[in-house]
Design a protein around this motif. Structure first.
Motif, PDB file in Angstrom:
ATOM      1  N   VAL A  66       0.934  -1.120   0.050  1.00 44.43           N
ATOM      2  CA  VAL A  66       0.080   0.058   0.058  1.00 44.43           C
ATOM      3  C   VAL A  66       0.936   1.209   0.075  1.00 44.43           C
ATOM      4  N   PHE A  70       1.369   1.738  -4.186  1.00 44.10           N
ATOM      5  CA  PHE A  70       0.117   2.235  -4.387  1.00 44.10           C
ATOM      6  C   PHE A  70       0.238   3.750  -3.988  1.00 44.10           C
ATOM      7  N   LEU A  97      -7.309   3.989 -11.194  1.00 46.11           N
ATOM      8  CA  LEU A  97      -7.534   3.810  -9.915  1.00 46.11           C
ATOM      9  C   LEU A  97      -7.670   2.143  -9.833  1.00 46.11           C
ATOM     10  N   SER A 100      -4.603   0.380 -10.328  1.00 43.37           N
ATOM     11  CA  SER A 100      -3.483   0.217  -8.809  1.00 43.37           C
ATOM     12  C   SER A 100      -3.975  -0.439  -8.073  1.00 43.37           C
ATOM     13  N   ILE A 101      -5.428  -0.579  -7.763  1.00 43.71           N
ATOM     14  CA  ILE A 101      -5.960  -1.302  -6.632  1.00 43.71           C
ATOM     15  C   ILE A 101      -5.857  -2.827  -7.031  1.00 43.71           C
ATOM     16  N   SER A 104      -2.140  -3.767  -6.426  1.00 45.28           N
ATOM     17  CA  SER A 104      -1.495  -3.866  -5.034  1.00 45.28           C
ATOM     18  C   SER A 104      -2.464  -5.404  -4.520  1.00 45.28           C
ATOM     19  N   ASN A 143      -6.236  -4.861   3.493  1.00 46.87           N
ATOM     20  CA  ASN A 143      -5.424  -4.291   2.268  1.00 46.87           C
ATOM     21  C   ASN A 143      -6.716  -3.175   1.689  1.00 46.87           C
ATOM     22  N   ALA A 144      -7.792  -3.551   1.392  1.00 48.15           N
ATOM     23  CA  ALA A 144      -8.952  -2.783   0.830  1.00 48.15           C
ATOM     24  C   ALA A 144      -9.000  -1.348   1.622  1.00 48.15           C
ATOM     25  N   LEU A 147      -6.218   0.741   1.225  1.00 47.89           N
ATOM     26  CA  LEU A 147      -6.041   1.364  -0.014  1.00 47.89           C
ATOM     27  C   LEU A 147      -6.764   2.485  -0.037  1.00 47.89           C
ATOM     28  N   VAL A 148      -8.205   2.364   0.634  1.00 44.91           N
ATOM     29  CA  VAL A 148      -9.141   3.334   0.477  1.00 44.91           C
ATOM     30  C   VAL A 148      -8.477   4.722   1.319  1.00 44.91           C
ATOM     31  N   HIS A 151      -5.658   6.338  -0.492  1.00 42.27           N
ATOM     32  CA  HIS A 151      -6.379   7.096  -1.802  1.00 42.27           C
ATOM     33  C   HIS A 151      -6.933   8.460  -1.077  1.00 42.27           C
TER      34      HIS A 151
END
Length: 155
Positions: A66, A70, A97, A100-101, A104, A143-144, A147-148, A151
């Protein structure tokens, strides 16, 4: 278009030696070296090295993905003006986007499988299939969220 962008992003990630070393090479090597030093130790709750440190090295890989693959990548693309140049192409910001997700997730999944495989082959990690799936999907959820958050901080 998305698959082409994911392929390109992965190719660029593996060309960046700095990202590659700290995301793919250092955590497994450190896991093995620390295991050679501390694999005979018993920790609180009767846990051994592999039970105690396998999850932490998996989270370390997730964090480094991340951070480097990312967040740092987004900042560098903005600083170098790459994003502005991409916006005049048919590639949308949504595709960038999502790519990239996906990149990752792919790299974090590879790190998860690598650390788990090392734990099983080198340190006799015992993991049921259900435990494996719960661990893997927990990693994807963590991870999600990271990432959020990453971002949102870069927007």
């Amino acid at each position: 278009m998305l698959l082409t962008q994911i392929k390109y992003d992965l190719k660029m990630f593996f060309r960046e030696l700095f990202y590659l070393v700290f995301t793919v090479v250092v955590p497994p090597v450190t896991y093995i070296l620390m295991g050679q030093m501390f694999s005979k130790e018993t920790y609180s709750g009767g846990m051994n090295y592999v039970q105690m440190y396998t999850p932490s090295f998996i989270v370390l890989i997730s964090f480094s993905v991340v951070f480097f693959a990312f967040g740092f990548d987004q900042v560098m693309n903005r600083a170098a003006g790459i994003e502005k140049r991409l916006f005049i192409t048919p590639i949308t910001d949504k595709v960038l986007l999502l790519s990239s997700i996906a990149k990752s997730f792919i790299i974090a999944s590879a790190g998860f499988f690598l650390i788990t495989l090392i734990g099983i082959l080198v340190y006799d990690l015992r993991l049921s299939f259900v435990g494996f799936l719960v661990s893997y999907f927990s990693l994807l959820i963590v991870n999600a969220f990271m990432l959020v958050y990453s971002h949102l901080n870069n927007s």
